[in-house]
Design an enzyme around this catalytic site. Structure first.
Site, PDB file in Angstrom:
ATOM      1  N   CYS A  64      11.467  12.126  -1.666  1.00  0.00           N
ATOM      2  CA  CYS A  64      13.018  11.901  -1.439  1.00  0.00           C
ATOM      3  C   CYS A  64      13.456  12.108  -0.053  1.00  0.00           C
ATOM      4  O   CYS A  64      13.143  13.006   0.406  1.00  0.00           O
ATOM      5  CB  CYS A  64      13.807  12.852  -2.486  1.00  0.00           C
ATOM      6  N   ASP A 122       8.261  12.162  -4.920  1.00  0.00           N
ATOM      7  CA  ASP A 122       8.734  11.330  -6.295  1.00  0.00           C
ATOM      8  C   ASP A 122       7.030  10.824  -6.596  1.00  0.00           C
ATOM      9  O   ASP A 122       6.269  10.675  -5.543  1.00  0.00           O
ATOM     10  CB  ASP A 122       9.485  10.432  -5.526  1.00  0.00           C
ATOM     11  N   VAL A 162      -6.060  -9.559  -0.122  1.00  0.00           N
ATOM     12  CA  VAL A 162      -5.742  -8.250   0.448  1.00  0.00           C
ATOM     13  C   VAL A 162      -7.101  -7.449   0.285  1.00  0.00           C
ATOM     14  O   VAL A 162      -7.643  -7.576  -0.745  1.00  0.00           O
ATOM     15  CB  VAL A 162      -4.587  -7.365  -0.349  1.00  0.00           C
ATOM     16  N   GLU A 163      -7.463  -6.827   1.242  1.00  0.00           N
ATOM     17  CA  GLU A 163      -8.586  -6.053   1.317  1.00  0.00           C
ATOM     18  C   GLU A 163      -8.271  -4.676   0.744  1.00  0.00           C
ATOM     19  O   GLU A 163      -7.277  -3.637   0.877  1.00  0.00           O
ATOM     20  CB  GLU A 163      -9.056  -5.633   2.783  1.00  0.00           C
ATOM     21  N   SER A 164      -8.761  -4.120  -0.570  1.00  0.00           N
ATOM     22  CA  SER A 164      -8.456  -2.978  -1.116  1.00  0.00           C
ATOM     23  C   SER A 164      -8.254  -1.662  -0.412  1.00  0.00           C
ATOM     24  O   SER A 164      -7.245  -0.932  -0.930  1.00  0.00           O
ATOM     25  CB  SER A 164      -9.182  -2.871  -2.614  1.00  0.00           C
ATOM     26  N   HIS A 219      13.548   5.086  -4.263  1.00  0.00           N
ATOM     27  CA  HIS A 219      12.496   4.188  -5.131  1.00  0.00           C
ATOM     28  C   HIS A 219      12.590   2.702  -4.805  1.00  0.00           C
ATOM     29  O   HIS A 219      11.681   2.052  -4.674  1.00  0.00           O
ATOM     30  CB  HIS A 219      12.647   4.439  -6.433  1.00  0.00           C
ATOM     31  N   GLU A 220      13.877   2.320  -4.759  1.00  0.00           N
ATOM     32  CA  GLU A 220      13.705   0.948  -4.455  1.00  0.00           C
ATOM     33  C   GLU A 220      13.333   0.264  -2.967  1.00  0.00           C
ATOM     34  O   GLU A 220      12.860  -0.445  -3.085  1.00  0.00           O
ATOM     35  CB  GLU A 220      15.415   0.346  -4.391  1.00  0.00           C
TER      36      GLU A 220
END
Length: 155
Positions: free
Chosen positions: A53, A60, A75-77, A94-95
């Site tokens: 937060c 969070d 995307v390489e994991s 969060h957004e």
């Protein structure tokens, strides 16, 4: 598969790699899509995503589901895991976390379509879910539901 080694320029895979301190320092790597002639969906799930937060510094937690239909790059994991881990000490709402993750992936690989579901655990007694999508789903691609039930607490 072609004779070209599409993995030769990866910096993080196959060795010990430190967790980036902040998302801006994280390297999100990609590789050439060896199946670029067909449309298909890729899903990454991060059930233990953590950030802070920005006001209280309290942790969070979220369950993230990232779906994308690749174009020329994948995307390489491991680099994605490190990128997501870089949020551990990052303060943002969060957004902001959810949308900034989506934007970074879009910037790095330019997928045909991407969606992210950020299913955040309650803060102050209220769960917050954040959803984002960009692009059009190509015809004929199976895109399953993200499969995450709404938060119900203990009831």
């Amino acid at each position: 598969m072609s004779e070209t080694n599409i993995y030769q320029n990866l910096q993080q895979l196959g060795g010990k790699t430190e967790l980036p301190e902040i998302p801006e320092k994280a390297i999100l790597e990609s590789v050439q899509n060896p199946q670029a002639d067909v449309d298909y969906m890729v899903r990454f799930i991060s059930p233990e995503f953590t950030s802070l937060c920005p006001l209280t510094g309290q942790p969070d937690f979220a369950h993230l589901v990232i779906d994308y239909i690749p174009s020329a790059r994948l995307v390489e994991s491991k680099s994605l895991k490190l990128f997501l881990g870089s949020y551990r000490n990052h303060g943002a709402f969060h957004e902001d976390c959810t949308i900034s993750i989506a934007r970074r992936i879009i910037k790095e690989i330019t997928p045909k379509w991407l969606r992210i579901g950020g299913y955040w655990y309650p803060r102050g007694g209220m769960p917050i879910d954040v959803f984002f999508a960009q692009g059009e789903i190509p015809q004929g691609v199976w895109v399953p539901d993200q499969g995450v039930a709404p938060y119900r607490g203990r009831g």
